[in-house]
Structures are given as structure tokens and as C-alpha cells.
Design a protein around this motif. Structure first.
Motif, PDB file in Angstrom:
ATOM      1  N   ILE A   1       0.763  -1.238  -0.110  1.00 18.35           N
ATOM      2  CA  ILE A   1      -0.056   0.166  -0.084  1.00 18.35           C
ATOM      3  C   ILE A   1       1.029   1.247   0.110  1.00 18.35           C
ATOM      4  CG2 ILE A   1      -1.880   1.304   1.579  1.00 18.35           C
ATOM      5  CD1 ILE A   1      -2.695  -1.435   2.053  1.00 18.35           C
ATOM      6  N   LEU A   2       1.801   1.092   0.690  1.00 24.86           N
ATOM      7  CA  LEU A   2       2.984   2.102   0.535  1.00 24.86           C
ATOM      8  C   LEU A   2       3.260   3.088  -0.908  1.00 24.86           C
ATOM      9  CD1 LEU A   2       4.694   4.129   2.474  1.00 24.86           C
ATOM     10  CD2 LEU A   2       5.799   2.534   3.180  1.00 24.86           C
ATOM     11  N   PHE A   3       3.686   1.952  -1.682  1.00 26.43           N
ATOM     12  CA  PHE A   3       4.398   1.501  -2.233  1.00 26.43           C
ATOM     13  C   PHE A   3       3.445   2.323  -3.469  1.00 26.43           C
ATOM     14  CE2 PHE A   3       4.378   0.371  -7.183  1.00 26.43           C
ATOM     15  CZ  PHE A   3       5.890   0.726  -6.951  1.00 26.43           C
ATOM     16  N   MET A   4       1.983   1.657  -3.570  1.00 25.70           N
ATOM     17  CA  MET A   4       0.546   2.427  -4.493  1.00 25.70           C
ATOM     18  C   MET A   4       0.627   3.636  -3.570  1.00 25.70           C
ATOM     19  SD  MET A   4      -1.264  -1.057  -4.086  1.00 25.70           S
ATOM     20  CE  MET A   4      -2.425   0.237  -4.585  1.00 25.70           C
ATOM     21  N   VAL A   5       0.985   4.397  -3.004  1.00 15.71           N
ATOM     22  CA  VAL A   5       0.794   5.538  -2.300  1.00 15.71           C
ATOM     23  C   VAL A   5       1.655   5.975  -2.822  1.00 15.71           C
ATOM     24  CG1 VAL A   5       0.291   7.187  -0.466  1.00 15.71           C
ATOM     25  CG2 VAL A   5      -0.828   5.171  -0.701  1.00 15.71           C
ATOM     26  N   LEU A   6       2.723   6.385  -2.252  1.00 18.10           N
ATOM     27  CA  LEU A   6       4.151   7.172  -3.060  1.00 18.10           C
ATOM     28  C   LEU A   6       3.710   7.165  -5.067  1.00 18.10           C
ATOM     29  CD1 LEU A   6       6.716   5.940  -0.830  1.00 18.10           C
ATOM     30  CD2 LEU A   6       5.764   7.372  -0.694  1.00 18.10           C
ATOM     31  N   ARG A   7       3.874   6.921  -5.491  1.00 13.36           N
ATOM     32  CA  ARG A   7       3.670   6.184  -6.348  1.00 13.36           C
ATOM     33  C   ARG A   7       2.437   7.118  -7.139  1.00 13.36           C
ATOM     34  NH1 ARG A   7       1.598   1.218 -10.244  1.00 13.36           N
ATOM     35  NH2 ARG A   7      -0.184   2.115  -9.006  1.00 13.36           N
ATOM     36  N   ASN A   8       1.203   7.323  -6.527  1.00  9.74           N
ATOM     37  CA  ASN A   8       0.295   7.886  -7.003  1.00  9.74           C
ATOM     38  C   ASN A   8       0.687   9.505  -6.044  1.00  9.74           C
ATOM     39  OD1 ASN A   8      -2.094   7.239  -7.621  1.00  9.74           O
ATOM     40  ND2 ASN A   8      -0.829   5.516  -6.568  1.00  9.74           N
ATOM     41  N   LEU A   9       1.602   9.753  -5.743  1.00  8.95           N
ATOM     42  CA  LEU A   9       1.962  11.035  -4.867  1.00  8.95           C
ATOM     43  C   LEU A   9       2.868  11.608  -6.262  1.00  8.95           C
ATOM     44  CD1 LEU A   9       2.693  10.138  -1.027  1.00  8.95           C
ATOM     45  CD2 LEU A   9       0.725  12.068  -1.568  1.00  8.95           C
TER      46      LEU A   9
ATOM     47  N   LEU B   1      -6.906   4.788  -6.321  1.00  9.43           N
ATOM     48  CA  LEU B   1      -7.376   5.085  -4.638  1.00  9.43           C
ATOM     49  C   LEU B   1      -8.725   4.610  -3.754  1.00  9.43           C
ATOM     50  CD1 LEU B   1      -6.815   8.602  -4.993  1.00  9.43           C
ATOM     51  CD2 LEU B   1      -5.573   7.357  -3.545  1.00  9.43           C
ATOM     52  N   ASN B   2     -10.008   3.997  -5.396  1.00 14.07           N
ATOM     53  CA  ASN B   2     -10.706   2.774  -4.864  1.00 14.07           C
ATOM     54  C   ASN B   2      -9.798   1.597  -3.531  1.00 14.07           C
ATOM     55  OD1 ASN B   2     -12.596   4.553  -4.525  1.00 14.07           O
ATOM     56  ND2 ASN B   2     -13.320   4.122  -6.109  1.00 14.07           N
ATOM     57  N   LEU B   3      -8.246   1.147  -4.400  1.00 15.57           N
ATOM     58  CA  LEU B   3      -8.416  -0.351  -4.437  1.00 15.57           C
ATOM     59  C   LEU B   3      -7.962   0.407  -3.145  1.00 15.57           C
ATOM     60  CD1 LEU B   3      -7.680  -3.040  -4.810  1.00 15.57           C
ATOM     61  CD2 LEU B   3      -5.779  -2.513  -5.949  1.00 15.57           C
ATOM     62  N   VAL B   4      -6.829   1.039  -2.762  1.00 13.43           N
ATOM     63  CA  VAL B   4      -5.923   1.624  -1.438  1.00 13.43           C
ATOM     64  C   VAL B   4      -6.898   1.001  -0.156  1.00 13.43           C
ATOM     65  CG1 VAL B   4      -4.949   3.029  -0.013  1.00 13.43           C
ATOM     66  CG2 VAL B   4      -4.292   2.407  -2.963  1.00 13.43           C
ATOM     67  N   LYS B   5      -8.465   2.348  -0.334  1.00 12.05           N
ATOM     68  CA  LYS B   5      -9.262   2.721   0.516  1.00 12.05           C
ATOM     69  C   LYS B   5     -10.176   1.121   0.432  1.00 12.05           C
ATOM     70  CE  LYS B   5     -13.758   5.044   1.191  1.00 12.05           C
ATOM     71  NZ  LYS B   5     -15.195   5.385   0.244  1.00 12.05           N
TER      72      LYS B   5
ATOM     73  N   ALA C   1      -8.671  -2.150   0.356  1.00 11.63           N
ATOM     74  CA  ALA C   1      -7.476  -2.697   0.958  1.00 11.63           C
ATOM     75  C   ALA C   1      -7.136  -2.980   2.834  1.00 11.63           C
ATOM     76  CB  ALA C   1      -6.458  -2.826   0.680  1.00 11.63           C
ATOM     77  N   GLY C   2      -7.240  -1.219   2.769  1.00 10.26           N
ATOM     78  CA  GLY C   2      -7.295  -0.733   4.343  1.00 10.26           C
ATOM     79  C   GLY C   2      -8.209  -0.739   4.985  1.00 10.26           C
ATOM     80  N   ALA C   3      -9.612  -0.605   4.181  1.00  9.81           N
ATOM     81  CA  ALA C   3     -10.200  -1.428   5.250  1.00  9.81           C
ATOM     82  C   ALA C   3     -10.865  -2.201   5.125  1.00  9.81           C
ATOM     83  CB  ALA C   3     -12.127  -1.111   4.451  1.00  9.81           C
ATOM     84  N   ASN C   4     -10.397  -3.510   4.328  1.00 11.76           N
ATOM     85  CA  ASN C   4     -10.008  -5.007   5.177  1.00 11.76           C
ATOM     86  C   ASN C   4      -8.912  -5.084   6.124  1.00 11.76           C
ATOM     87  OD1 ASN C   4     -12.018  -5.828   2.934  1.00 11.76           O
ATOM     88  ND2 ASN C   4     -10.679  -5.935   1.241  1.00 11.76           N
ATOM     89  N   ALA C   5      -7.841  -4.291   5.874  1.00 13.60           N
ATOM     90  CA  ALA C   5      -6.963  -4.705   6.596  1.00 13.60           C
ATOM     91  C   ALA C   5      -7.542  -4.216   8.810  1.00 13.60           C
ATOM     92  CB  ALA C   5      -5.568  -4.113   6.253  1.00 13.60           C
ATOM     93  N   LEU C   6      -8.150  -3.050   8.313  1.00 10.70           N
ATOM     94  CA  LEU C   6      -8.740  -2.716   9.587  1.00 10.70           C
ATOM     95  C   LEU C   6      -9.004  -4.149  10.205  1.00 10.70           C
ATOM     96  CD1 LEU C   6      -9.114   1.147   9.253  1.00 10.70           C
ATOM     97  CD2 LEU C   6      -7.570   0.084  10.567  1.00 10.70           C
ATOM     98  N   SER C   7     -10.170  -4.470   9.421  1.00 15.76           N
ATOM     99  CA  SER C   7     -11.128  -5.807   9.375  1.00 15.76           C
ATOM    100  C   SER C   7     -10.475  -7.191  10.322  1.00 15.76           C
ATOM    101  CB  SER C   7     -12.282  -5.864   8.635  1.00 15.76           C
ATOM    102  OG  SER C   7     -13.222  -5.005   8.160  1.00 15.76           O
ATOM    103  N   LEU C   8      -9.436  -7.062   9.917  1.00 15.27           N
ATOM    104  CA  LEU C   8      -8.570  -8.182  10.042  1.00 15.27           C
ATOM    105  C   LEU C   8      -7.958  -7.933  11.217  1.00 15.27           C
ATOM    106  CD1 LEU C   8      -6.840 -11.166   9.978  1.00 15.27           C
ATOM    107  CD2 LEU C   8      -5.311  -9.428   7.889  1.00 15.27           C
ATOM    108  N   ILE C   9      -8.393  -6.660  11.144  1.00 13.33           N
ATOM    109  CA  ILE C   9      -6.433  -6.424  12.690  1.00 13.33           C
ATOM    110  C   ILE C   9      -7.906  -6.159  14.288  1.00 13.33           C
ATOM    111  CG2 ILE C   9      -5.769  -3.888  13.586  1.00 13.33           C
ATOM    112  CD1 ILE C   9      -4.419  -3.757  10.648  1.00 13.33           C
TER     113      ILE C   9
END
Length: 633
Positions: free
Chosen positions: A373-381, A458-462, A464-472
Motif C-alpha cells: 500500500i505504501l508503494f502504491m501511495v508513493l507512486r500516486n504522490l 485510490l479506491n483499491l487502496v481504500k 484494502a485498508g478497510a479489509n486490513a482494519l477488519s482483520l486487525i
């Protein structure tokens, strides 16, 4: 043959059985059934435990080392234990059977056997919980077509429970269980109209026992009526003659104590003039009590020679009985079973260690997900330099959290004992950066002028983050201790959970129906709410649009049972109880493609078991699933 047994023609039945099978080539199961019948015949009807033991040993040999006949093998070990108990002997038969039976789903009624062993050892107070548990086991495991299971054993357990309280000088409790046994007999005798004689005999035995308790309470007139009724029933031919003789002895003592000498003399005469076949049915304990009763009677009427003769005979028999009793070794049958439990605990600890390794692997996957996710965010930045300042804070936060996580995992590798605590820290620390990442993605999505590809990314990032939060969040609820408990209204907890999930219910146009009273239980409110939330969420997830979810809470004698039933896709039979395992491979998507992580049911099971409760389910594929959990009152 069964008709012969029902008509009391046991000898003819065995002869017929021997003749019918003498020239047949029997299978192992058929030979086991034949030997089992003969063991019961010699033990229960012929009263010859030595012969019964030979057949019991042969019974075990027939099914030894045959994995497909495990149930018959366990039953054979229990039968041998029954024979040894009747003989006043003991070896490890019950222990060996108990070790295997505890890991099997089949009902072997071990508690009732332990109860009877404790009773015969004179440990009346310790035997009471086993009798109660044994009676409940029979109600669950009962085969209503079998007279022994559906009638004989249950009423015997209730009657012996009464005897325990009688010997502990608790007459009110004794009468309660005697009356319960009578009611049970009257209800069940309708199921076996051909066994009315046995039902009447059983009542006669209980009437005699009730009389003893009434004598303890000083209610002599009512005690006399019960004894006369018991004698009238069991003095008949082919009835319990020995019990009738015991009732007569009790009545003699009653007449002695109340000064009714003529009535006592008449009963003594009847018993002394009885035929040898009647006298032979008296137990050694009854003979001892008969001499005691005669001693007291002759002492009352001043017949000193006869009083002394019976006194001398009484003490001779009493000394012999006590000597034999001292030689009976007290056997702690539960010691062997506890060893089996320890072995089982070791196996569970191994499984727990395996689940912890899986959790570590899961945490590693989450870290990889963070880097991705960090890599994807940096690429979009790089494509949107106006947002660099906003995301730089998140980047630094993620880097700091990563350094902390690296330290955490070093500690985790050093000590397996701290796995649960470390996992909680890992999940808690992950939640911050992942949440920040998800919020950053949402912020970027709110900006105008994004290209289609950037919008999808960005939708994919969002997501993926929501799924990661559910798992956490799931991981944060694993390996929790029970914590503090407090009196809690279960109805209120159910309604709170339903209200929190209404948005999910409305999204699928579903309906929730609740049938529950205000039941107060001592629980950790937050953890029970977690269980209810998990089960309702699953019901919503795996149910189709416009379906109904039914929730109920029922108060039983010693527990409250909560059920959550859906009309969803159901659970395939091959999944069994593996759905309660952490990171189960049986995870499925919901009817609206909702994602599952395979942790919710494992967490729920852990919470319920920490509350000393149970969790289980029933399901039919295509029709729906009902989950149950119980909490002790």
C-alpha cells in the motif's frame, strides 16, 4: 427371544439363543451381541458374577484391535467394569474405557457408573453430583425403544439419589427424589405396557425407601402405610421378594419402637416360617438387620435367652461384614481419567502453539500489505504533487510504526509465552497507520480532476485498508482473558447489538425477530456483546435479501441458551466444527460478496468457553443455520 425376556423366561431365552446360533458362522458384531446378552443374563438374572466375568473377558477379545468396532470395544470394557463392581472387585476397566469414551461423541453413561462406584464405597456426598449428571446424560443419550435405557436406569438413578440423601440424614431432599422417581415411573410405564410388573416392583422398592425417611421425620403412621404397601406389592410370586423381606424388617423395628409387640411377633413368625426360596433372596445386610430387630423385640418382651442369641448372632455377622469392607480398597477411578485429560491438554497446547504461529504469519502478511500500500501511495504522490505535504506525515508515521513493529517481532521470536500479548500490540499498532492510509486515500478521492486510473487505484487502496482494519480488529479480540464480570440483562445486550447492526439489515432488506425475556446473567458484557455481534453479522452476511433472522433467549434449569437462526445458504456437513478454528480454510464470501477472515467464530468460541459455556450449531444446506451458545446461571 425378546418376547421370552419380557415374559420373564430368561432361561428359555438363553437356551433358544444357544440352539439357534450353534451351527451359524457369526460375524464379530454378532458374536459380540451374543456374548453381551449372556454376560447380562449371568450377572443380572442368575446372580453369578464369576460366570459373567468369563463372558465379559471373551466379549473384549472379540472386538480387540478392530478399529471399526471401537464403540463395541468401549462398551465391552464398561460391561467388565460392571461385573467387577458386582463382585466387589476392581481393575482399570472403567479407566481404560473412560479414556477412550471421553474423546468419543457416543454416549457411554460414564457418570452414572462413577456415581454407583462412589455410592458403594460409602461416599454418598461425593456420589450425588455424579448421579445428577448421569441422569442428565441419560435424558440426552436415551434410546426410547430400549427398556433398560428409557426406564430401568433412569428410575434407578433417581431412587439411589434419594438413598444418598437418606444416608446423609437429609429427609426432605430424599423424599423429593423418591417422589420424582415415582412420577418418572408413572410417566414412562405407558411407553412399555408389557413391563407393568417391573414398574410395580420398582414402585414397591421406592415405597419401602420412603418409609425409612418418614421414620426419620417421626411420621410413623404414614411410614407404616408405605411399608405395608411395599410388602403387599413385592411379596407376590416373581416380584422382588428380597425387598419385601427388607420392608418387613423395617416394619418390625417400627412396631418395636412404638410398643406394638403383637404385630412385631406376627411378622417375625412369618419371616422365620418362610420357605427356603424366600429366605435365599435376603441379602446379607437384611439378615443382619433381621437379627438386630429380633434382638430388640425379645429384649422388649424380657425373653433374655432369645435376645442374647440374636444379639450374639448380630455382632458375629456385623464383624464379618466390617472385616470384608475393610479389605475393599478405595479406588480413585478419576485419577486415571485425569491422566487422560492431561494428555489431551498437551495436545491442545500443541494446537494453540500452531495457531499462534499462524497469527505470526498473518501479521507478516499484514506488513507486506503495508509495504504494498505504501508503494502504491508513493507512486500516486508523484502524480499529484499538491498532496505530498499531506501524505508526508502519514509516510513518517508508517516508517516509525514499522520500526516499532520490527522491535516487537524481535521480542516475539524470543518468547512464545508472550505471543498473545505481543499479537495484541502488533494489531493495535497496525491499526493506526492503516487507518491513516485509508483516510489519506479518502481525502485524495475527494479531490477533483483525478484520472480514471488514479481513481480506481485510490479506491483499491481504500478497500484494502478497510479489509486490513477488519482483520486487525479480529486479531485484537483473540487470546483475551475473561476479565471482570457483572450482572447483565441479556435482553438489553441483544437489543443493543441489533440496533448497532440495523444499517446492515436495512442494506439487504432483511428482518430481525427477537423472542427473549429479561434474563440476568453474570458475564463480561463487552465480550458477550462481541459474540452476539459476530453471530448476527454472520447471519446477515450469509442470508439473502428479504430473509428473516430469528433471535431467542431461553432460560433453562442451570443455564440460559441464546439462538440466532437465519434462512441463508447453510454450512456444508464436511466443515463440521472446523469453522470454530482460527484462520479456518472454510471461509466463504457472503451472499452480497461480503469478505470473511475466519476469526469471528474462533473468538466467539474462546469467549463463551471462558464463561464456562458452550457454543454449537445446526445447519441444512440451502435452508439456513442456527447458532446456539449457553451461559451458566
Amino acid at each position: 427371544m425378546s418376547k421370552m425376556y419380557e415374559q420373564g423366561q430368561q432361561d428359555s431365552a438363553i437356551q433358544y439363543l444357544d440352539k439357534a446360533t450353534s451351527k451359524l458362522q457369526l460375524t464379530a458384531v454378532e458374536r459380540w451381541s451374543l456374548l453381551n446378552t449372556k454376560t447380562a443374563y449371568f450377572l443380572k438374572y442368575k446372580k453369578r458374577p464369576d460366570s459373567a466375568l468369563k463372558y465379559a473377558d471373551s466379549l473384549i477379545k472379540v472386538v480387540t484391535n478392530k478399529p471399526d468396532l471401537l464403540n463395541q470395544y468401549i462398551s465391552a470394557l464398561f460391561v467388565r467394569g460392571d461385573v467387577l463392581m458386582e463382585s466387589g472387585l476392581y481393575d482399570d476397566a472403567y479407566v481404560r474405557a473412560g479414556k477412550i469414551a471421553k474423546s468419543s461423541s457416543k454416549c457411554y453413561l460414564l457418570s452414572s457408573k462413577l456415581a454407583m462406584l462412589r455410592y458403594r464405597q460409602g461416599s454418598y456426598r461425593q456420589s450425588i453430583p455424579y448421579f445428577k449428571k448421569g441422569f442428565q446424560e441419560i435424558l440426552v443419550c436415551i434410546d426410547t425403544t430400549r427398556f433398560e435405557q428409557a426406564f430401568v436406569l433412569p428410575q434407578s438413578l433417581l431412587n439411589t439419589l434419594g438413598l444418598c440423601f437418606e444416608k446423609l440424614n437429609q429427609p426432605d431432599s430424599a423424599i423429593f427424589y423418591y417422589q420424582k422417581a415415582i412420577r418418572f415411573i408413572e410417566e414412562r410405564e405407558k411407553m412399555f405396557p408389557k413391563r407393568k410388573q417391573f414398574a410395580l416392583m420398582a414402585k414397591g422398592v421406592i415405597y419401602g425407601n420412603m418409609a425409612t425417611v418418614l421414620i426419620q421425620k417421626g411420621e410413623f403412621q404414614q411410614a407404616e402405610q408405605f411399608l405395608l404397601k411395599s410388602i403387599y406389592i413385592n411379596s407376590k410370586k416373581d416380584f422382588e421378594i428380597g425387598d419385601a423381606q427388607t420392608a418387613k424388617i423395617k416394619l418390625i423395628m417400627l412396631y418395636n419402637n412404638s410398643g406394638q409387640n403383637s404385630k412385631a411377633a406376627q411378622l417375625i413368625k412369618e419371616m422365620e416360617e418362610a420357605s427356603p426360596s424366600v429366605k435365599n433372596q435376603m441379602s446379607s445386610e437384611s439378615i443382619l438387620k433381621f437379627h438386630y430387630a429380633k434382638w430388640k423385640y425379645y429384649e422388649r418382651i424380657k425373653n433374655i435367652p432369645k435376645a442374647y442369641s440374636n444379639l450374639e448372632r448380630y455382632y458375629f455377622l456385623k464383624d464379618s461384614t466390617e472385616t470384608a469392607s475393610k479389605n475393599d480398597e478405595y479406588v480413585d477411578i478419576e485419577h486415571g481419567l485425569r491422566d487422560a485429560d492431561k494428555a489431551q491438554l498437551i495436545e491442545l497446547l500443541k494446537k494453540d502453539a500452531q495457531s499462534k504461529r499462524l497469527l505470526i504469519t498473518g501479521a507478516g502478511i499484514v506488513i507486506i500489505l503495508i509495504f504494498t500500500i505504501l508503494f502504491m501511495v508513493l507512486r500516486n504522490l508523484k502524480r499529484s504533487r499538491t498532496n505530498i505535504n499531506k501524505l508526508s506525515v502519514s509516510k513518517k508515521l508508517i516508517q516509525n510504526q514499522y520500526e516499532q513493529l520490527t522491535q516487537v517481532f524481535k521480542v516475539l521470536e524470543k518468547s512464545h509465552k508472550e505471543n498473545a500479548v505481543i499479537m495484541k500490540v502488533v494489531a493495535h499498532d497496525l491499526r493506526g497507520p492503516v487507518s491513516g492510509m485509508t483516510n489519506a486515500a479518502e481525502l485524495m478521492l475527494s479531490e477533483e480532476g483525478l484520472s480514471e486510473s488514479n481513481h480506481q487505484m485510490l479506491n483499491l487502496v481504500k478497500e484494502a485498508g478497510a479489509n486490513a482494519l477488519s482483520l486487525i480488529n479480529e486479531m485484537l479480540h483473540t487470546h483475551h482473558a475473561l476479565g471482570e464480570t457483572e450482572p447483565t440483562d441479556l435482553y438489553t445486550v441483544l437489543n443493543d447489538c441489533i440496533n448497532l447492526l440495523q444499517f446492515k439489515v436495512k442494506a439487504k432488506s432483511q428482518n430481525i425477530v427477537v423472542a427473549a425475556d429479561h434474563i440476568i446473567v453474570s458475564v463480561n458484557k463487552d465480550k458477550i456483546a462481541r459474540v452476539i455481534n459476530n453471530l448476527i453479522t454472520n447471519a446477515i452476511k450469509f442470508s439473502s435479501v428479504n430473509s428473516t433472522i430469528s433471535i431467542a433467549a431461553v432460560k433453562e434449569e442451570q443455564e440460559v441458551v441464546v439462538s440466532i437462526a437465519d434462512q441463508g445458504v447453510g454450512i456444508p456437513a464436511h466443515m463440521g466444527n472446523s469453522i470454530f478454528e482460527m484462520f479456518s480454510e472454510n471461509g466463504r464470501v457472503g451472499t452480497a460478496s461480503e469478505e470473511s477472515f475466519g476469526m469471528g467464530l474462533a473468538i466467539s468460541k474462546q469467549i463463551i468457553e471462558n464463561h464456562k459455556g458452550r457454543i454449537w450449531y445446526t445447519s441444512t444446506v440451502g435452508l439456513g443455520t442456527t447458532f446456539y451458545f449457553s451461559l451458566p446461571l
